[in-house]
Design an enzyme around this catalytic site. Structure first.
Site, PDB file in Angstrom:
ATOM      1  N   ILE A 154       0.870  -1.183   0.000  1.00 62.32           N
ATOM      2  CA  ILE A 154       0.000   0.000   0.000  1.00 62.32           C
ATOM      3  C   ILE A 154       0.902   1.227   0.000  1.00 62.32           C
ATOM      4  O   ILE A 154       1.939   1.231   0.670  1.00 62.32           O
ATOM      5  CB  ILE A 154      -0.965  -0.019   1.210  1.00 62.32           C
ATOM      6  CG1 ILE A 154      -1.959   1.146   1.146  1.00 62.32           C
ATOM      7  CG2 ILE A 154      -0.226  -0.015   2.529  1.00 62.32           C
ATOM      8  CD1 ILE A 154      -3.123   0.993   2.142  1.00 62.32           C
ATOM      9  N   ALA A 155       0.541   2.221  -0.758  1.00 64.23           N
ATOM     10  CA  ALA A 155       1.387   3.419  -0.818  1.00 64.23           C
ATOM     11  C   ALA A 155       0.566   4.636  -1.207  1.00 64.23           C
ATOM     12  O   ALA A 155      -0.385   4.544  -1.990  1.00 64.23           O
ATOM     13  CB  ALA A 155       2.516   3.223  -1.830  1.00 64.23           C
ATOM     14  N   GLU A 193       2.041  -8.055   6.568  1.00 62.34           N
ATOM     15  CA  GLU A 193       3.305  -8.051   7.275  1.00 62.34           C
ATOM     16  C   GLU A 193       3.928  -6.681   7.111  1.00 62.34           C
ATOM     17  O   GLU A 193       3.904  -6.115   6.006  1.00 62.34           O
ATOM     18  CB  GLU A 193       4.236  -9.104   6.677  1.00 62.34           C
ATOM     19  CG  GLU A 193       4.814 -10.007   7.723  1.00 62.34           C
ATOM     20  CD  GLU A 193       5.182 -11.338   7.132  1.00 62.34           C
ATOM     21  OE1 GLU A 193       5.830 -11.335   6.081  1.00 62.34           O
ATOM     22  OE2 GLU A 193       4.809 -12.366   7.725  1.00 62.34           O
ATOM     23  N   ASN A 206       8.132   0.830  10.693  1.00 57.88           N
ATOM     24  CA  ASN A 206       7.497   1.518   9.557  1.00 57.88           C
ATOM     25  C   ASN A 206       6.285   2.299  10.091  1.00 57.88           C
ATOM     26  O   ASN A 206       5.406   1.722  10.744  1.00 57.88           O
ATOM     27  CB  ASN A 206       7.036   0.485   8.509  1.00 57.88           C
ATOM     28  CG  ASN A 206       6.543   1.143   7.235  1.00 57.88           C
ATOM     29  OD1 ASN A 206       6.102   2.284   7.235  1.00 57.88           O
ATOM     30  ND2 ASN A 206       6.618   0.417   6.136  1.00 57.88           N
ATOM     31  N   TYR A 266      -2.272   0.934  10.071  1.00 50.37           N
ATOM     32  CA  TYR A 266      -2.927  -0.371  10.181  1.00 50.37           C
ATOM     33  C   TYR A 266      -3.688  -0.496  11.513  1.00 50.37           C
ATOM     34  O   TYR A 266      -4.806  -1.023  11.552  1.00 50.37           O
ATOM     35  CB  TYR A 266      -1.898  -1.489  10.067  1.00 50.37           C
ATOM     36  CG  TYR A 266      -1.138  -1.497   8.759  1.00 50.37           C
ATOM     37  CD1 TYR A 266      -1.758  -1.211   7.554  1.00 50.37           C
ATOM     38  CD2 TYR A 266       0.230  -1.795   8.722  1.00 50.37           C
ATOM     39  CE1 TYR A 266      -1.070  -1.219   6.354  1.00 50.37           C
ATOM     40  CE2 TYR A 266       0.929  -1.814   7.529  1.00 50.37           C
ATOM     41  CZ  TYR A 266       0.279  -1.519   6.348  1.00 50.37           C
ATOM     42  OH  TYR A 266       0.968  -1.530   5.164  1.00 50.37           O
TER      43      TYR A 266
END
Ligand SMILES: CC(C)(COP(=O)(O)OP(=O)(O)OC[C@H]1O[C@@H](n2cnc3c(N)ncnc32)[C@H](O)[C@@H]1OP(=O)(O)O)[C@@H](O)C(=O)NCCC(=O)NCCS
Length: 156
Positions: A77-78, A111, A116, A122
């Site tokens: 995801i970005a 993962e 990060n 999340y």
């Protein structure tokens, strides 16, 4: 006011269009960005899905995931750095969950490298940490990083 985010499913034809976001979003120090060949390879596998986020018709983010029977995995995801912290990642993650639920998944896994900042996203979305792998990733410098496994349970 921030313009609305439009999230739509896309296919292999959109891979080149998401690469500017890929290249700008990921810190090269960790070697986590995929190249277009890797994206195309994943999209050729059954159950893979690409979601693209647009704002005023410009691609500002994307998510790559895969659903197999009752389990989905959020692979990547970005959000483009110019559009970060404006809800794009959250909307994409929620869209992956919705899409997975429609396909019959009961859980979404992912993962993430420990450290990060994506972890905050999340947890905000509702993922819970269910595992930790020591020294699982190796950065460009040769340093090792732990991996955290997260799970989102889709209500039935
Ligand atoms: C992780 C990423 C996708 C987040 O995208 P984003 O569009 O900025 O996320 P959102 O704006 O939807 O953030 C929603 C919430 O998540 C949390 N969050 C997101 N990025 C955060 C950060 N860098 N630091 C702390 N919290 C963060 C916050 O709670 C945020 O809400 P807030 O802005 O109201 O405080 C983006 O930072 C990114 O592209 N990172 C590089 C690629 C990457 O590492 N992807 C994950 C591994 S595949």
């Amino acid at each position: 006011m921030t313009a609305l985010i439009d999230i739509t499913p896309a296919d292999f034809r959109c891979v080149e269009d998401i690469m500017p976001v890929m290249d700008a979003a990921f810190d090269p120090a960790f070697g986590e960005a995929w190249n277009s060949g890797q994206c195309l390879g994943m999209l050729s596998i059954t159950g893979s899905e690409l979601l693209v986020a647009r704002r005023e018709n410009a691609i500002v983010g994307f998510a790559l995931s895969r659903t197999v029977f009752e389990e989905s995995e959020l692979l990547l995801i970005a959000t483009h750095p110019d559009a970060q912290r404006s809800g794009v990642g959250y909307s994409l993650a929620k869209a992956v969950i919705d899409q997975s639920a429609k396909k019959g998944a009961k859980m979404v896994f992912l993962e993430v490298r420990e450290g990060n900042p994506a972890l905050a996203l999340y947890l905000r979305v509702g993922f819970l940490q269910v595992g930790r792998r020591e020294n699982y990733y190796r950065g460009k410098s040769g340093d090792y990083f732990n991996a955290l496994t997260l799970r989102y349970e889709i209500a039935s």
